[in-house]
Design a protein around this motif. Sequence first.
Motif, PDB file in Angstrom:
ATOM      1  N   ALA A 295      25.540  24.297  15.401  1.00 16.59           N
ATOM      2  CA  ALA A 295      25.942  24.956  14.151  1.00 16.59           C
ATOM      3  C   ALA A 295      26.701  23.977  13.253  1.00 16.59           C
ATOM      4  CB  ALA A 295      26.807  26.183  14.460  1.00 16.59           C
ATOM      5  N   ILE A 296      27.535  23.155  13.855  1.00 20.99           N
ATOM      6  CA  ILE A 296      28.300  22.149  13.098  1.00 20.99           C
ATOM      7  C   ILE A 296      27.345  21.171  12.427  1.00 20.99           C
ATOM      8  CG2 ILE A 296      29.886  20.177  13.318  1.00 20.99           C
ATOM      9  CD1 ILE A 296      31.143  21.813  15.736  1.00 20.99           C
ATOM     10  N   TYR A 297      26.382  20.643  13.198  1.00 19.99           N
ATOM     11  CA  TYR A 297      25.431  19.670  12.649  1.00 19.99           C
ATOM     12  C   TYR A 297      24.618  20.295  11.516  1.00 19.99           C
ATOM     13  CZ  TYR A 297      26.477  17.200  17.042  1.00 19.99           C
ATOM     14  OH  TYR A 297      27.099  16.575  18.090  1.00 19.99           O
ATOM     15  N   ARG A 298      24.188  21.556  11.698  1.00 19.21           N
ATOM     16  CA  ARG A 298      23.405  22.226  10.662  1.00 19.21           C
ATOM     17  C   ARG A 298      24.233  22.399   9.395  1.00 19.21           C
ATOM     18  NH1 ARG A 298      23.818  27.211   9.916  1.00 19.21           N
ATOM     19  NH2 ARG A 298      24.334  27.794  12.055  1.00 19.21           N
ATOM     20  N   LYS A 299      25.473  22.869   9.535  1.00 21.27           N
ATOM     21  CA  LYS A 299      26.325  23.123   8.374  1.00 21.27           C
ATOM     22  C   LYS A 299      26.735  21.820   7.682  1.00 21.27           C
ATOM     23  CE  LYS A 299      28.228  27.463  10.154  1.00 21.27           C
ATOM     24  NZ  LYS A 299      29.446  28.169  10.615  1.00 21.27           N
ATOM     25  N   ALA A 300      26.864  20.748   8.460  1.00 22.81           N
ATOM     26  CA  ALA A 300      27.254  19.446   7.891  1.00 22.81           C
ATOM     27  C   ALA A 300      26.052  18.700   7.315  1.00 22.81           C
ATOM     28  CB  ALA A 300      27.928  18.588   8.956  1.00 22.81           C
ATOM     29  N   GLY A 301      24.850  19.167   7.655  1.00 22.97           N
ATOM     30  CA  GLY A 301      23.647  18.516   7.152  1.00 22.97           C
ATOM     31  C   GLY A 301      23.332  17.214   7.861  1.00 22.97           C
ATOM     32  N   VAL A 302      23.662  17.150   9.153  1.00 23.55           N
ATOM     33  CA  VAL A 302      23.385  15.954   9.954  1.00 23.55           C
ATOM     34  C   VAL A 302      22.556  16.357  11.160  1.00 23.55           C
ATOM     35  CG1 VAL A 302      25.483  14.755   9.190  1.00 23.55           C
ATOM     36  CG2 VAL A 302      25.546  16.157  11.264  1.00 23.55           C
ATOM     37  N   THR A 303      22.001  15.364  11.839  1.00 23.96           N
ATOM     38  CA  THR A 303      21.160  15.657  12.996  1.00 23.96           C
ATOM     39  C   THR A 303      21.859  15.434  14.333  1.00 23.96           C
ATOM     40  OG1 THR A 303      20.270  13.412  12.960  1.00 23.96           O
ATOM     41  CG2 THR A 303      19.033  15.102  11.751  1.00 23.96           C
ATOM     42  N   GLY A 304      23.052  14.854  14.324  1.00 21.83           N
ATOM     43  CA  GLY A 304      23.741  14.627  15.582  1.00 21.83           C
ATOM     44  C   GLY A 304      25.121  14.041  15.392  1.00 21.83           C
ATOM     45  N   ARG A 305      25.751  13.782  16.522  1.00 20.83           N
ATOM     46  CA  ARG A 305      27.127  13.274  16.536  1.00 20.83           C
ATOM     47  C   ARG A 305      27.281  11.942  15.798  1.00 20.83           C
ATOM     48  NH1 ARG A 305      31.127  13.683  21.519  1.00 20.83           N
ATOM     49  NH2 ARG A 305      29.646  15.330  21.918  1.00 20.83           N
ATOM     50  N   PRO A 306      26.371  10.971  15.961  1.00 12.59           N
ATOM     51  CA  PRO A 306      26.547   9.696  15.246  1.00 12.59           C
ATOM     52  C   PRO A 306      26.599   9.876  13.723  1.00 12.59           C
ATOM     53  CG  PRO A 306      24.923   9.424  16.981  1.00 12.59           C
ATOM     54  CD  PRO A 306      25.216  10.894  16.894  1.00 12.59           C
ATOM     55  N   GLN A 307      25.725  10.740  13.191  1.00 11.83           N
ATOM     56  CA  GLN A 307      25.743  10.975  11.745  1.00 11.83           C
ATOM     57  C   GLN A 307      27.009  11.713  11.331  1.00 11.83           C
ATOM     58  OE1 GLN A 307      22.095  12.966  10.719  1.00 11.83           O
ATOM     59  NE2 GLN A 307      21.027  11.035  10.340  1.00 11.83           N
ATOM     60  N   LEU A 308      27.451  12.662  12.151  1.00 13.63           N
ATOM     61  CA  LEU A 308      28.695  13.382  11.859  1.00 13.63           C
ATOM     62  C   LEU A 308      29.863  12.407  11.804  1.00 13.63           C
ATOM     63  CD1 LEU A 308      30.117  16.179  11.537  1.00 13.63           C
ATOM     64  CD2 LEU A 308      30.481  16.116  14.011  1.00 13.63           C
ATOM     65  N   LEU A 309      29.922  11.540  12.802  1.00 13.71           N
ATOM     66  CA  LEU A 309      30.989  10.543  12.850  1.00 13.71           C
ATOM     67  C   LEU A 309      30.926   9.601  11.655  1.00 13.71           C
ATOM     68  CD1 LEU A 309      33.390   9.447  14.414  1.00 13.71           C
ATOM     69  CD2 LEU A 309      31.810   8.104  15.779  1.00 13.71           C
ATOM     70  N   SER A 310      29.707   9.228  11.254  1.00 13.80           N
ATOM     71  CA  SER A 310      29.573   8.292  10.127  1.00 13.80           C
ATOM     72  C   SER A 310      30.080   8.891   8.828  1.00 13.80           C
ATOM     73  CB  SER A 310      28.130   7.809   9.977  1.00 13.80           C
ATOM     74  OG  SER A 310      27.325   8.814   9.422  1.00 13.80           O
ATOM     75  N   LEU A 311      29.992  10.225   8.684  1.00 10.67           N
ATOM     76  CA  LEU A 311      30.546  10.860   7.478  1.00 10.67           C
ATOM     77  C   LEU A 311      32.044  10.583   7.371  1.00 10.67           C
ATOM     78  CD1 LEU A 311      28.801  14.363   7.568  1.00 10.67           C
ATOM     79  CD2 LEU A 311      28.278  12.438   6.039  1.00 10.67           C
ATOM     80  N   PHE A 312      32.738  10.661   8.499  1.00  9.36           N
ATOM     81  CA  PHE A 312      34.186  10.449   8.494  1.00  9.36           C
ATOM     82  C   PHE A 312      34.541   8.963   8.417  1.00  9.36           C
ATOM     83  CE2 PHE A 312      33.637  14.656  10.288  1.00  9.36           C
ATOM     84  CZ  PHE A 312      34.465  15.386   9.453  1.00  9.36           C
ATOM     85  N   ILE A 313      33.701   8.114   8.988  1.00 13.33           N
ATOM     86  CA  ILE A 313      33.936   6.672   8.856  1.00 13.33           C
ATOM     87  C   ILE A 313      33.780   6.264   7.394  1.00 13.33           C
ATOM     88  CG2 ILE A 313      33.013   4.395   9.439  1.00 13.33           C
ATOM     89  CD1 ILE A 313      32.436   5.547  12.244  1.00 13.33           C
ATOM     90  N   ASP A 314      32.798   6.845   6.711  1.00 11.54           N
ATOM     91  CA  ASP A 314      32.641   6.574   5.280  1.00 11.54           C
ATOM     92  C   ASP A 314      33.901   6.976   4.519  1.00 11.54           C
ATOM     93  OD1 ASP A 314      30.123   5.571   5.673  1.00 11.54           O
ATOM     94  OD2 ASP A 314      29.077   7.409   5.043  1.00 11.54           O
ATOM     95  N   ASP A 315      34.485   8.115   4.903  1.00 10.31           N
ATOM     96  CA  ASP A 315      35.736   8.542   4.261  1.00 10.31           C
ATOM     97  C   ASP A 315      36.858   7.541   4.536  1.00 10.31           C
ATOM     98  OD1 ASP A 315      34.618  10.807   3.184  1.00 10.31           O
ATOM     99  OD2 ASP A 315      35.342  12.144   4.771  1.00 10.31           O
TER     100      ASP A 315
END
Length: 167
Positions: free
Chosen positions: A132-152
């Motif tokens: 649900a987190i990946y779907r709501k964040a618009g990512v396909t997995g943990r690496p992409q989720l993490l990269s959103l925050f690294i970009d920040d």
Amino acid sequence: MDKRAVTAVLVVQIICATFFLWNILSSVFGVAAFSWQVSEYIELGAAFGLLIGVGFGAVILRRSSARARLAETRLRAASGAFMELMHERLESWGLTAAEQDVALFAIKGLNTAEIAALRNTSEGTVKAQTNAIYRKAGVTGRPQLLSLFIDDLLDETAFAVPAQAAE
């Protein structure tokens, strides 16, 4: 204080220390290049040079300590700002409180079993929440989720320290 001033102070201290060492060794070996009066004046000058060096050293130490405190303050502010930014982003995705907890644990690198144990729930529940987190964040997995925050983290403007916090 710039590097040239620090270098000059170090050079003066080295010259003074070298003179004192030479003076002691010349006394031990009975070699005297100067009269005792000239030697006394040189010793006075060398002692004043060392005292000036100590004074400059104290100033440099105080300034270094102030810079270290400022860096710590900025780091704390950036860390707090990053956590605030993370929570804002998690809320903007419409995550539930449980999903936010799971997302934070996932970002910290915990695996599904560890998250389930910490949250006292089943691994299946955690897997459903991460999906649900990946779907709501618009990512396909943990690496992409993490990269959103690294970009920040890499976005310097997101962590500008207010003037009063820096002082």
